[in-house]
Motif scaffolding. Sequence first.
Motif, PDB file in Angstrom:
ATOM      1  N   ALA A  68       0.838  -1.198   0.000  1.00 24.73           N
ATOM      2  CA  ALA A  68       0.000   0.000   0.000  1.00 24.73           C
ATOM      3  C   ALA A  68       0.869   1.242   0.000  1.00 24.73           C
ATOM      4  N   ILE A  69       0.342   2.258  -0.628  1.00 30.59           N
ATOM      5  CA  ILE A  69       0.959   3.585  -0.606  1.00 30.59           C
ATOM      6  C   ILE A  69      -0.008   4.499   0.134  1.00 30.59           C
ATOM      7  N   LEU A  70       0.523   5.286   1.051  1.00 31.00           N
ATOM      8  CA  LEU A  70      -0.245   6.313   1.725  1.00 31.00           C
ATOM      9  C   LEU A  70       0.314   7.658   1.279  1.00 31.00           C
ATOM     10  N   LEU A  71      -0.461   8.418   0.517  1.00 35.93           N
ATOM     11  CA  LEU A  71      -0.037   9.760   0.130  1.00 35.93           C
ATOM     12  C   LEU A  71      -0.286  10.661   1.332  1.00 35.93           C
ATOM     13  N   ALA A  99       4.730   5.294   2.998  1.00 36.75           N
ATOM     14  CA  ALA A  99       4.206   6.649   3.179  1.00 36.75           C
ATOM     15  C   ALA A  99       4.956   7.565   2.208  1.00 36.75           C
ATOM     16  N   VAL A 100       4.213   8.228   1.341  1.00 38.41           N
ATOM     17  CA  VAL A 100       4.808   9.123   0.349  1.00 38.41           C
ATOM     18  C   VAL A 100       4.467  10.548   0.763  1.00 38.41           C
ATOM     19  N   ASN A 101       5.495  11.285   1.156  1.00 37.84           N
ATOM     20  CA  ASN A 101       5.326  12.616   1.717  1.00 37.84           C
ATOM     21  C   ASN A 101       5.124  13.643   0.604  1.00 37.84           C
ATOM     22  N   LEU A 102       3.970  14.306   0.611  1.00 41.29           N
ATOM     23  CA  LEU A 102       3.654  15.328  -0.379  1.00 41.29           C
ATOM     24  C   LEU A 102       4.045  16.725   0.084  1.00 41.29           C
ATOM     25  N   CYS A 103       4.435  16.852   1.336  1.00 39.80           N
ATOM     26  CA  CYS A 103       4.750  18.154   1.909  1.00 39.80           C
ATOM     27  C   CYS A 103       6.152  18.605   1.522  1.00 39.80           C
ATOM     28  N   LYS A 104       6.418  19.867   1.735  1.00 37.24           N
ATOM     29  CA  LYS A 104       7.705  20.452   1.321  1.00 37.24           C
ATOM     30  C   LYS A 104       8.893  19.803   2.006  1.00 37.24           C
ATOM     31  N   ASN A 105       8.751  19.458   3.266  1.00 38.15           N
ATOM     32  CA  ASN A 105       9.834  18.809   3.997  1.00 38.15           C
ATOM     33  C   ASN A 105       9.717  17.304   3.764  1.00 38.15           C
ATOM     34  N   ASN A 106      10.305  16.840   2.670  1.00 42.32           N
ATOM     35  CA  ASN A 106      10.120  15.460   2.233  1.00 42.32           C
ATOM     36  C   ASN A 106      10.687  14.407   3.168  1.00 42.32           C
ATOM     37  N   SER A 107      11.589  14.760   4.043  1.00 38.08           N
ATOM     38  CA  SER A 107      12.171  13.741   4.923  1.00 38.08           C
ATOM     39  C   SER A 107      11.425  13.638   6.253  1.00 38.08           C
ATOM     40  N   TYR A 121       5.509  -0.733  11.095  1.00 39.32           N
ATOM     41  CA  TYR A 121       6.807  -0.589  10.439  1.00 39.32           C
ATOM     42  C   TYR A 121       6.497  -0.167   9.018  1.00 39.32           C
ATOM     43  N   PHE A 122       6.979   0.988   8.619  1.00 38.32           N
ATOM     44  CA  PHE A 122       6.701   1.512   7.294  1.00 38.32           C
ATOM     45  C   PHE A 122       7.922   2.258   6.785  1.00 38.32           C
ATOM     46  N   VAL A 123       7.889   2.594   5.509  1.00 39.48           N
ATOM     47  CA  VAL A 123       8.956   3.393   4.926  1.00 39.48           C
ATOM     48  C   VAL A 123       8.353   4.721   4.501  1.00 39.48           C
ATOM     49  N   SER A 124       9.141   5.789   4.613  1.00 37.06           N
ATOM     50  CA  SER A 124       8.703   7.122   4.209  1.00 37.06           C
ATOM     51  C   SER A 124       9.625   7.623   3.109  1.00 37.06           C
ATOM     52  N   VAL A 125       9.015   8.045   1.994  1.00 32.18           N
ATOM     53  CA  VAL A 125       9.786   8.567   0.866  1.00 32.18           C
ATOM     54  C   VAL A 125       9.141   9.864   0.377  1.00 32.18           C
ATOM     55  N   PRO A 126       9.925  10.720  -0.269  1.00 30.56           N
ATOM     56  CA  PRO A 126       9.344  11.926  -0.859  1.00 30.56           C
ATOM     57  C   PRO A 126       8.571  11.576  -2.130  1.00 30.56           C
ATOM     58  N   PHE A 127       7.728  12.491  -2.569  1.00 30.57           N
ATOM     59  CA  PHE A 127       6.947  12.275  -3.783  1.00 30.57           C
ATOM     60  C   PHE A 127       7.844  12.517  -4.996  1.00 30.57           C
ATOM     61  N   GLU A 128       8.645  11.515  -5.279  1.00 28.76           N
ATOM     62  CA  GLU A 128       9.530  11.516  -6.448  1.00 28.76           C
ATOM     63  C   GLU A 128       9.391  10.157  -7.106  1.00 28.76           C
ATOM     64  N   GLN A 129       9.177  10.150  -8.392  1.00 26.56           N
ATOM     65  CA  GLN A 129       8.902   8.925  -9.133  1.00 26.56           C
ATOM     66  C   GLN A 129       9.937   7.849  -8.858  1.00 26.56           C
ATOM     67  N   SER A 130      11.210   8.164  -8.934  1.00 27.26           N
ATOM     68  CA  SER A 130      12.248   7.139  -8.766  1.00 27.26           C
ATOM     69  C   SER A 130      12.269   6.576  -7.342  1.00 27.26           C
ATOM     70  N   LYS A 131      12.005   7.414  -6.348  1.00 32.14           N
ATOM     71  CA  LYS A 131      12.029   6.942  -4.960  1.00 32.14           C
ATOM     72  C   LYS A 131      10.790   6.111  -4.627  1.00 32.14           C
ATOM     73  N   ILE A 132       9.656   6.488  -5.190  1.00 31.11           N
ATOM     74  CA  ILE A 132       8.451   5.678  -4.987  1.00 31.11           C
ATOM     75  C   ILE A 132       8.641   4.321  -5.653  1.00 31.11           C
TER      76      ILE A 132
END
Length: 159
Positions: A68-71, A99-107, A121-132
């Motif tokens: 699952a992806i959580l925007l 968890a895909v962070n849409l906010c300005k502070n991507n980390s 237990y989850f992973v958090s990534v910025p909203f960038e195609q390659s990282k997702i």
Amino acid sequence: MSYKNKTYVMFDADTDIRMYRLMTAWKANDNIDFNFHDAHDLNNLRKTTSEDQIKRKLKERLNNTKQAILLVGENTKNLYKFVRWEIEVAMSMDIPIIAVNLCKNNSSTEKTPPILKNKAYFVSVPFEQSKIKHALDKFPSEYHHKKSEAPSDRSYTWK
């Protein structure tokens, strides 16, 4: 690989649907290496559908999901009616959540719903195609191998 398993995408339908649509556009573009089986294609929901019927159909989608992806937008941590319910169901079904962070502070995970930050237990990534894409390709198998070894804050941020 992300293209082999159905992916369920959770998001604030009022404010973050444009980002979900962008992900589906990446998927549709033959010049972009981004693919996922969208669980939202499984059944259609209408605005006139009752909350119970919507949740039943969403659960059907989750039953056919391997990840699952959580925007995570500005309002995500305050959404209880559907997003929190989707997170709870995904967690109860042991579905890895990205968890895909849409906010300005991507980390940052400050906008991530507390239920996810405190219990999963989850992973958090910025909203960038390659990282997702990288998270979709790698995290689900890592999740099943390492979730019991998760750090105390239960999250992992890929850069």
